[in-house]
Scaffold this active site. Structure first.
Site, PDB file in Angstrom:
ATOM      1  N   ARG A  56     -10.086 -17.240 -10.022  1.00 10.64           N
ATOM      2  CA  ARG A  56     -10.248 -16.144  -9.041  1.00 10.64           C
ATOM      3  C   ARG A  56     -10.215 -16.729  -7.628  1.00 10.64           C
ATOM      4  O   ARG A  56      -9.654 -16.162  -6.708  1.00 10.64           O
ATOM      5  CB  ARG A  56     -11.554 -15.371  -9.295  1.00 10.64           C
ATOM      6  CG  ARG A  56     -11.781 -14.314  -8.251  1.00 10.64           C
ATOM      7  CD  ARG A  56     -12.809 -13.223  -8.561  1.00 10.64           C
ATOM      8  NE  ARG A  56     -13.738 -13.475  -9.639  1.00 10.64           N
ATOM      9  CZ  ARG A  56     -14.844 -14.228  -9.542  1.00 10.64           C
ATOM     10  NH1 ARG A  56     -15.165 -14.803  -8.401  1.00 10.64           N
ATOM     11  NH2 ARG A  56     -15.632 -14.403 -10.593  1.00 10.64           N
ATOM     12  N   TYR A 108       0.381   5.170   5.530  1.00  9.84           N
ATOM     13  CA  TYR A 108       0.663   5.365   4.101  1.00  9.84           C
ATOM     14  C   TYR A 108      -0.410   6.274   3.467  1.00  9.84           C
ATOM     15  O   TYR A 108      -1.612   6.093   3.734  1.00  9.84           O
ATOM     16  CB  TYR A 108       0.672   3.988   3.441  1.00  9.84           C
ATOM     17  CG  TYR A 108       0.874   4.006   1.949  1.00  9.84           C
ATOM     18  CD1 TYR A 108       2.113   4.332   1.409  1.00  9.84           C
ATOM     19  CD2 TYR A 108      -0.168   3.699   1.075  1.00  9.84           C
ATOM     20  CE1 TYR A 108       2.302   4.352   0.039  1.00  9.84           C
ATOM     21  CE2 TYR A 108       0.013   3.714  -0.292  1.00  9.84           C
ATOM     22  CZ  TYR A 108       1.257   4.047  -0.798  1.00  9.84           C
ATOM     23  OH  TYR A 108       1.439   4.062  -2.156  1.00  9.84           O
ATOM     24  N   ASP A 180       0.169  -2.951   9.342  1.00 10.01           N
ATOM     25  CA  ASP A 180       0.854  -2.844   8.051  1.00 10.01           C
ATOM     26  C   ASP A 180       2.343  -3.048   8.343  1.00 10.01           C
ATOM     27  O   ASP A 180       2.994  -2.187   8.936  1.00 10.01           O
ATOM     28  CB  ASP A 180       0.586  -1.456   7.454  1.00 10.01           C
ATOM     29  CG  ASP A 180       1.245  -1.277   6.077  1.00 10.01           C
ATOM     30  OD1 ASP A 180       2.214  -1.997   5.779  1.00 10.01           O
ATOM     31  OD2 ASP A 180       0.782  -0.406   5.320  1.00 10.01           O
ATOM     32  N   LYS A 205       7.104  -3.906  -2.071  1.00  8.66           N
ATOM     33  CA  LYS A 205       8.288  -3.327  -1.432  1.00  8.66           C
ATOM     34  C   LYS A 205       9.303  -4.413  -1.064  1.00  8.66           C
ATOM     35  O   LYS A 205       9.778  -5.100  -1.944  1.00  8.66           O
ATOM     36  CB  LYS A 205       7.844  -2.485  -0.240  1.00  8.66           C
ATOM     37  CG  LYS A 205       6.597  -1.603  -0.520  1.00  8.66           C
ATOM     38  CD  LYS A 205       6.848  -0.495  -1.518  1.00  8.66           C
ATOM     39  CE  LYS A 205       5.589   0.205  -1.993  1.00  8.66           C
ATOM     40  NZ  LYS A 205       4.720   0.731  -0.961  1.00  8.66           N
TER      41      LYS A 205
HETATM   42  C1  LIG Z   1       3.294   1.100  -0.836  1.00  3.92           C
HETATM   43  C2  LIG Z   1       2.627   0.925   0.460  1.00  3.92           C
HETATM   44  C3  LIG Z   1       1.279   0.567   0.535  1.00  3.92           C
HETATM   45  C4  LIG Z   1       0.399   0.401  -0.685  1.00  3.92           C
HETATM   46  O1  LIG Z   1       0.790  -0.641  -1.473  1.00  3.92           O
HETATM   47  P1  LIG Z   1       0.647  -0.709  -3.092  1.00  3.92           P
HETATM   48  O2  LIG Z   1       1.255  -2.015  -3.397  1.00  3.92           O
HETATM   49  O3  LIG Z   1       1.395   0.468  -3.629  1.00  3.92           O
HETATM   50  O4  LIG Z   1      -0.808  -0.617  -3.387  1.00  3.92           O
HETATM   51  C5  LIG Z   1       0.730   0.369   1.795  1.00  3.92           C
HETATM   52  N1  LIG Z   1       1.457   0.554   2.912  1.00  3.92           N
HETATM   53  C6  LIG Z   1       2.751   0.919   2.868  1.00  3.92           C
HETATM   54  C7  LIG Z   1       3.503   1.103   4.132  1.00  3.92           C
HETATM   55  C8  LIG Z   1       3.376   1.129   1.645  1.00  3.92           C
HETATM   56  O5  LIG Z   1       4.657   1.505   1.616  1.00  3.92           O
END
Ligand SMILES: *Cc1c(COP(=O)(O)O)cnc(C)c1O
Length: 389
Positions: A56, A108, A180, A205
């Site tokens: 961990r 998001y 983000d 992504k």
């Molecule tokens: C998908 C996404 C998230 C969340 O991520 P997960 O991997 O689905 O938990 C956060 N911010 C943005 C801009 C996203 O596209």
């Protein structure tokens, strides 16, 4: 704590994408970082170990990914989490009950849901503002503000926040600017260069890019902040598993090859759609008709493959979604394959209707994640699907 290898920061982006954080494996010299599937590490003696005690806390596959992405962002320390939202959740554990966070109103949907349905009840408070206007960010800051969290470009309306202006407001308030960077990826936008304190991603992504894992990663430059995140990473334990770390690491090796193609396809398709449907129906920061095109060009070196179009009604949107053949109807984005989705009913379904309407996420909006297929096939697919609409 996973600190980047200093010499990795010296090379160009593509070289870092392929090599940063990775060294030949010591037993056989394997060039690829192995998937270290282990929960624990055998110790040489009491209090004597190789720097690894329990997985961990540390895993060599995860460390390679953390160093790699930290180097791509121009940061110093990376922390890989089990998902993007787990990453945001752990970042928020830097704060305590009574603290206040200024957050983009158009972040998001899962980030908003985490704040509004869970963290708010634990005593954190949030003010949501349109971060396109730096004055609105500044006006929302209170003596209790500890962080400003923004996403740029936003999903699905492609709104841009001036990162340098937001960083200045945060720094003046003694707060962190948290960005983000999922939509742009470090290939097109590096928030640390504009003064951000924490940069995070859903690695699910563009960083992974192949739609085969879920993950998140936070990157920081400051050593003290890194120590605090390191503690949370281990103490709260929402860590990325070794196999998913390996998949993401495999993905980042081609980030600098994929992103230009997403961008090229995105620009071609956005221009074609603007011609076909009218400028006012196509939202893409790379189009001169985008109201913040100049700012986008100033802080991003490309615009990627995310495009939103407004077809006016849910029926027209549904018709388009039902007719496409190369684009697949699915949530998510940033993979090599093109996806199409309906934000109001899919990614933003958890956002109450009233709020969605106020934000401008109407029922006619369709979001495209343009992949890296041949653009002629993507255009032909959209052309046949838009017939008569
Ligand atoms: C998908 C996404 C998230 C969340 O991520 P997960 O991997 O689905 O938990 C956060 N911010 C943005 C801009 C996203 O596209």
């Amino acid at each position: 704590m996973t600190r980047v290898f200093e010499d990795d920061l010296a090379s160009g982006f593509g070289t870092r994408a392929i090599h940063a954080g990775q060294r030949p494996e010591p037993l056989a010299g394997a060039i690829m970082t192995p998937v270290y599937l282990t929960s624990t590490y055998v110790q040489d003696g009491l209090g004597q170990n190789k720097g690894y005690e329990y997985a961990r806390g540390k895993n060599p596959t995860r460390e390679a990914l953390e160093r790699n992405v930290a180097a791509l962002e121009g940061g110093r320390h990376g922390f890989a989490f089990a998902s993007g939202v787990a990453c945001v959740d752990s970042i928020m554990k830097l704060f305590k009950s009574g603290d206040h966070i200024v957050c983009g109103e158009n972040v998001y949907g899962g980030t908003f849901r985490l704040f509004d349905r869970l963290l708010q009840h634990l005593g954190l408070s949030f003010t949501y503002v349109d971060t396109r206007d730096p004055q609105l960010i500044a006006d929302a800051v209170t003596p209790k503000t500890v962080a400003i969290l923004v996403e740029t470009p936003t999903n699905p309306l492609m709104r841009i926040t001036d990162l340098a202006a937001a960083a200045q407001i945060a720094t003046k308030a003694g707060a962190y600017l948290i960005v983000d960077n999922t939509f742009a990826s470090p290939f097109f936008q590096r928030p640390f260069e504009h003064g951000a304190h924490i940069v995070f991603h859903s690695t699910t992504k563009y960083l992974n890019g192949h739609s085969d894992m879920i993950g998140g990663i936070a990157v920081v430059k400051d050593d003290d902040l890194a120590s605090r995140l390191q503690f949370i990473h281990n103490a709260a334990g929402a860590v990325q598993g070794p196999f998913d770390s390996w998949l993401a690491l495999r993905g980042t090796k081609t980030l600098h090859l994929r992103m230009p193609r997403h961008d090229e396809n995105g620009r071609r398709i956005a221009a074609w759609l603007a011609e076909r449907l009218g400028d006012e129906r196509v939202i893409y920061p790379g189009l001169p008709s985008h109201p913040q095109h100049a700012l986008a060009k100033k802080q991003m070196t490309g615009f990627g493959g995310m495009i939103s179009i407004d077809l006016g009604t849910k029926e027209r949107a549904a018709t388009l979604l039902s007719r496409v053949k190369v684009f697949s109807l699915a949530e998510s984005l940033g993979g090599v394959e093109s996806l199409i989705s309906h934000p109001a009913m899919m990614t933003h379904a958890s956002v109450p209707l009233e709020r969605r309407t106020a934000l401008g996420i109407s029922d006619g909006i369709v979001r495209l994640s343009c992949g890296v297929e041949d653009v002629a096939d993507l255009l032909a697919d959209l052309e046949q699907a838009l017939q008569g609409l």
